[in-house]
Design a protein around this motif. Sequence first.
Motif, PDB file in Angstrom:
ATOM      1  N   VAL A 171       0.265  -4.911   5.818  1.00  0.00           N
ATOM      2  CA  VAL A 171      -0.662  -3.860   5.303  1.00  0.00           C
ATOM      3  C   VAL A 171      -1.685  -3.702   6.395  1.00  0.00           C
ATOM      4  O   VAL A 171      -1.976  -4.282   7.306  1.00  0.00           O
ATOM      5  CB  VAL A 171      -1.187  -4.418   3.777  1.00  0.00           C
ATOM      6  CG1 VAL A 171      -0.293  -4.559   2.976  1.00  0.00           C
ATOM      7  CG2 VAL A 171      -2.167  -5.569   4.142  1.00  0.00           C
ATOM      8  N   GLN A 219       0.779  -1.283   0.047  1.00  0.00           N
ATOM      9  CA  GLN A 219       0.142   0.105   0.056  1.00  0.00           C
ATOM     10  C   GLN A 219       0.674   1.281   0.216  1.00  0.00           C
ATOM     11  O   GLN A 219       0.341   2.465   0.090  1.00  0.00           O
ATOM     12  CB  GLN A 219      -0.984   0.064   1.252  1.00  0.00           C
ATOM     13  CG  GLN A 219      -0.027   0.021   2.549  1.00  0.00           C
ATOM     14  CD  GLN A 219      -1.052  -0.107   3.833  1.00  0.00           C
ATOM     15  OE1 GLN A 219      -1.888  -1.011   3.998  1.00  0.00           O
ATOM     16  NE2 GLN A 219      -0.995   1.023   4.676  1.00  0.00           N
ATOM     17  N   HIS A 226      -4.387   2.826  -3.843  1.00  0.00           N
ATOM     18  CA  HIS A 226      -5.807   1.987  -3.667  1.00  0.00           C
ATOM     19  C   HIS A 226      -6.805   2.782  -3.050  1.00  0.00           C
ATOM     20  O   HIS A 226      -7.799   2.791  -3.359  1.00  0.00           O
ATOM     21  CB  HIS A 226      -5.637   0.791  -3.222  1.00  0.00           C
ATOM     22  CG  HIS A 226      -6.704  -0.336  -3.155  1.00  0.00           C
ATOM     23  ND1 HIS A 226      -7.288  -0.705  -4.149  1.00  0.00           N
ATOM     24  CD2 HIS A 226      -7.437  -0.538  -2.093  1.00  0.00           C
ATOM     25  CE1 HIS A 226      -8.331  -1.515  -4.124  1.00  0.00           C
ATOM     26  NE2 HIS A 226      -8.494  -1.319  -2.701  1.00  0.00           N
ATOM     27  N   ALA A 231      -5.520  -0.483   2.112  1.00  0.00           N
ATOM     28  CA  ALA A 231      -4.752  -1.675   1.582  1.00  0.00           C
ATOM     29  C   ALA A 231      -5.353  -2.228   0.419  1.00  0.00           C
ATOM     30  O   ALA A 231      -6.353  -2.133   0.047  1.00  0.00           O
ATOM     31  CB  ALA A 231      -4.842  -2.685   2.728  1.00  0.00           C
TER      32      ALA A 231
END
Length: 729
Positions: A336, A248, A253, A288
């Motif tokens: 994560v 991440q 994301h 994540a």
Amino acid sequence: MATLRFQALKDASGRKPVKFEESGRKSDLFGSNVFNDKAMKQFLTADAHKGVKDAVQHGTKIDRKLADYIAMGMKEWALTKGVTHYTHWFQPLTGTTAEKHDAFFETSYDGLEVFEKFGGGQLVQQEPDASSFPNGGIRNTFEARGYTAWDPTSPAFIFGTTLCIPTVFISYTGEALDYKTPLLRALNAVDEAAVDVCKYFDKNVKKVTATLGWEQEYFLVDASLANSRPDIVMTGRTLLGHTSAKGQQLDDHYFGSIPSRALNYMRELEEECMLLGIPVKTRHNEVAPNQFELAPIFEETNLAVDHNSLLMDVMSKVGERHDFKVLFHEKPFQGVNGSGKHNNWSMATDTGVNLLSPGKTPMSNLQFLSFFINTIKAVQEYEELLRAAIATASNDHRLGANEAPPAIISVFIGQQLTKVLAELESVTKGKLSPEEKTDLKLNVVGKIPEVILDNTDRNRTSPFAFTGNKFEFRAVGSSANCANAMTTLNSIVAKQLIDFKKEVDALIEKKDLKKDEAIFNVLREYIKETKNILFEGDGYSEAWEKEAKRRGLSNHKTTPTALKAKVSKKALDLFKDLNVMNHVEVEARYEIELEEYTKKIQIEGRVLGDIARNHVIPTAIRYQNTLIENARGLKEIFGKDFEKLAKEQISLIKEISGHIEGINSNVEAMTEARKKANALTDAQKMAESYCDKVKPYFDVIRAHCDKLELLVDDEIWTLTKYRELLFTR
């Protein structure tokens, strides 16, 4: 019956639906499969409808004759929807939901006639076996009787072809064996206490409702990949696995474009929620990879808790249709971010006022301050109990892991409100006297702006933060039943409001103070007393740990330590005095939660040992043998130059042997530690032994396994890797 629709297209594997077709406006679908007010008006008599409404709004009991009419109407409504079975849907102390389906189908005594039957007795009460559910020693194995009883405040709903009737679950001797019963009692306690305080400001208030808006975080993992991992299947998380090169760290994301496969899943999930009356509103990517979140509109707390429990069931079932495994574990992947379930809590009156939102006038602001400051005072007094309410083996991985609030409970209120409280505290040096003018106090109170929403930055490191018109309890875990945290929070606020009213009334009577002067007087003392619980800084920092210790705040980093607060005299008295739980019920929950912690660590240890010895070591040896054969071949070809040419292979062979030995020796030591822990008879000591003696081996064994993952040929490594689990979409 409203149904969901799939477009009949499949992907190349022939398994996964690639598109879900949404049908109609959400407002048209909402509550279609719920026996709500609209359905009741259509299928119930006027008296039956009034009976349900009175039970919901005033707690009036429904007599058995009226229950027969309600059951008849509920059955007829369900049959029009294609329903074949009914069940009492409840939330035992397993952390999941439970149901036993019975068909409406009946036969006459002579067996010559068949018909659909559902009476008031079947609606109001059933008798499931109570011996196989967690009970904390309340019931012996041979004492199996338990009862589910209808909760009319949470409407019945249809899931699949089954009519689900939300119920409480109690033992034959009357103790609560579920999450719902204590929650309902706590909500009743905070209602009564808050109404008494509200009458200082508005005599028309007759009911106060605690509201809840949860935010559900979760991971979506391809089901075939998840099923290839014994640890995910058995424990809900990965017990080993080297971090992916990309995780991440790019922040690409979070709030990004939702992957199409995940979006198709979300669309069907939302449509299911609409049918079930779950008011989901927000969906987005979380931090994540393959992590997401959805959140609803606020609801009454009991209904919101039911909806969240139902939602998790629905999420898993919809996930199966999209070939997804939905992971609710607080920390399914090392390295994560994990998942939480932020509980946004407030209180609202039957006159339409949010008690945690300032109004337009100084007196409205004084009402806001009363509930705002008393909530802070409640957290100050019961911070250990609040920590215990969110303590689980899985949440221990998340709390304080630089991605979630720390295990130290504190309250964040923002710079502006901090300044307001400081001004209120400094109005006079001592307590208000009868001679002091009220308008001075009202002028100060009136400085609070009409709307505080978003006037300060957010603090994601705070476990309990004021966010404009509500408090956000951020430390609740993603797999948790919200009822545990909400029962505790509403109980401690109820107790504090009761104490507040006693103090105000005493000042009015003894000091001859006016009502608003007495209120302000007490609030100002609370401001002074609650400074230790207020914290605006970085909750992740080591400096805060030291500062919190100096302030006398608890820092229980593990569940066995945190749970002790549940059975303190202070906690036992709190729940007993409010009639939320008696001593037996509290102590039973304490025993159940300790046992659950122990069993989860025990299962994880056994699974980890199995994977390490039956997957990792054989694979490592297989690769090691390949290296040995390669080295032998080099020796045959190159003779005396062999050692120079095979230097890397020999080094790898030695390194692999070292990790294999490390795994074996530590698995054996972990097994011995488990045996010693299992020999203990005291639940607290057993949980502590698993925490302190067994669990530390997990990291050591994992480190060796993860090193081997980097060394062994990818083609023969039997376990699906992080890069595949997190980035297969």
